[in-house]
Write a protein that holds these residues in place. Structure first.
Motif, short mmCIF file in Angstrom:
data_model
loop_
_atom_site.label_atom_id
_atom_site.label_comp_id
_atom_site.label_asym_id
_atom_site.label_seq_id
_atom_site.Cartn_x
_atom_site.Cartn_y
_atom_site.Cartn_z
N UNK A 8 -7.47 -6.14 -15.63
CA UNK A 8 -7.66 -4.93 -16.43
C UNK A 8 -7.27 -3.67 -15.67
N UNK A 9 -7.55 -3.63 -14.36
CA UNK A 9 -7.25 -2.44 -13.56
C UNK A 9 -6.34 -2.75 -12.39
N UNK A 10 -5.55 -3.82 -12.49
CA UNK A 10 -4.69 -4.22 -11.38
C UNK A 10 -3.31 -4.58 -11.90
N UNK A 11 -2.28 -4.27 -11.09
CA UNK A 11 -0.91 -4.55 -11.50
C UNK A 11 -0.04 -4.87 -10.30
N UNK A 12 1.06 -5.52 -10.61
CA UNK A 12 2.07 -5.92 -9.62
C UNK A 12 3.30 -5.05 -9.83
N UNK A 13 3.78 -4.41 -8.73
CA UNK A 13 4.95 -3.55 -8.81
C UNK A 13 5.82 -3.76 -7.58
N UNK A 14 7.07 -3.36 -7.68
CA UNK A 14 7.95 -3.38 -6.51
C UNK A 14 7.38 -2.48 -5.43
N UNK A 15 7.54 -2.89 -4.19
CA UNK A 15 7.11 -2.11 -3.03
C UNK A 15 8.36 -1.67 -2.29
N UNK A 16 8.60 -0.36 -2.23
CA UNK A 16 9.89 0.16 -1.79
C UNK A 16 9.75 1.07 -0.58
N UNK A 17 10.86 1.32 0.14
CA UNK A 17 10.80 2.11 1.37
C UNK A 17 10.15 3.48 1.22
N UNK A 18 10.33 4.14 0.08
CA UNK A 18 9.74 5.47 -0.09
C UNK A 18 8.21 5.44 -0.11
N UNK A 19 7.64 4.23 -0.24
CA UNK A 19 6.18 4.07 -0.25
C UNK A 19 5.63 3.71 1.13
N UNK A 20 6.40 3.96 2.18
CA UNK A 20 6.02 3.53 3.52
C UNK A 20 4.68 4.11 3.97
N UNK A 21 4.40 5.35 3.64
CA UNK A 21 3.14 5.95 4.07
C UNK A 21 1.94 5.24 3.43
N UNK A 22 2.04 4.97 2.14
CA UNK A 22 0.97 4.24 1.45
C UNK A 22 0.85 2.82 2.00
N UNK A 23 1.99 2.19 2.26
CA UNK A 23 2.03 0.84 2.80
C UNK A 23 1.38 0.79 4.18
N UNK A 24 1.67 1.76 5.04
CA UNK A 24 1.09 1.79 6.38
C UNK A 24 -0.43 1.94 6.32
N UNK A 25 -0.93 2.82 5.46
CA UNK A 25 -2.37 2.99 5.33
C UNK A 25 -3.02 1.68 4.87
N UNK A 26 -2.37 1.01 3.97
CA UNK A 26 -2.87 -0.30 3.51
C UNK A 26 -2.85 -1.32 4.65
N UNK A 27 -1.76 -1.37 5.41
CA UNK A 27 -1.67 -2.31 6.52
C UNK A 27 -2.79 -2.07 7.54
N UNK A 28 -3.10 -0.81 7.80
CA UNK A 28 -4.18 -0.50 8.74
C UNK A 28 -5.51 -1.05 8.25
N UNK A 29 -5.73 -1.05 6.94
CA UNK A 29 -6.96 -1.61 6.38
C UNK A 29 -6.94 -3.14 6.37
#
Length: 204
Positions: A8-29
């Motif tokens: 209901x509140x979750x989705x699958x999307x492409x993960x792209x280079x412009x999202x690196x900052x969000x990706x890094x924060x997630x990786x740290x968690x």
């Protein structure tokens, strides 16, 4: 932006280079879950290396040899799935996944992996999907089991990590074993009417 609902509140999307900052924060968690098992996760430690990780998958996407997707829950990146390799010529691919604590226990990874298997075997007409996991990673093994994959064997001391050689399990599912994979293919080799414009898995 193209997205596949997983809950209901979750989705699958492409993960792209412009999202690196969000990706890094997630990786740290997520490091407690990812670093023992996923080599590129340990290498994604700053913005430059995180962007390089995503760029490597963008390059694979461009050559139709791999791809990476993120799982967002309530607008927060909590995990992802990927085609580690994708080989139309041989009809084989490998799927991998990861998740941080906040994404556990809701079936999001299993739902996302199922979407990728559908894409590989039903939409693209591949013949075999592989899943590799360390014998020390029961959560990863459980995903393969939930997908109904077959354990092909254990490769002893196959993967060097932190000075230790880990035993790896190899699981697989074949097109003839996956529901819907015997759909009649069109002239391009893809099941008729199922290919998305951007080449991503379609919503069921």
């Amino acid at each position: 932006m193209y997205a596949v609902p997983l809950a209901e509140d979750a989705e699958l999307r492409s993960l792209e280079p412009w999202q690196a900052e969000e990706f890094l924060a997630h990786m740290d968690r997520a490091r407690a879950n990812t670093d023992p098992f996923i080599p590129w996760a340990r290498r994604s430690t700053d913005l430059e290396s995180a962007r390089a990780t995503l760029q490597s998958y963008a390059d694979r996407q461009a050559s139709d040899s791999g791809r990476i997707f993120g799982i967002w829950s309530a607008g927060t990146l909590v995990g992802g799935v990927m085609f580690v390799h994708f080989d139309v010529g041989t009809g084989n691919c490998e799927i991998g996944a990861w998740v941080e604590k906040a994404g556990e226990g809701r079936g999001l990874v299993s739902a996302a992996v199922r979407r990728l298997i559908d894409y590989a075997l039903v939409e693209r007409g591949l013949q075999r999907v592989e899943w590799w996991n360390s014998t020390r990673n029961p959560r990863s093994r459980a995903v393969a089991q939930r997908m109904g994959m077959h354990l092909d064997g254990v490769l002893r001391e196959n993967f060097p990590h932190d000075g230790v050689r880990l035993d790896m399990e190899l699981w697989s599912v074949l097109a003839r074993e996956w529901p819907g994979a015997d759909t009649a293919a069109d002239s391009s080799g893809n099941p008729a009417g199922n290919t998305s414009a951007d080449g991503t898995p379609k919503t069921a």
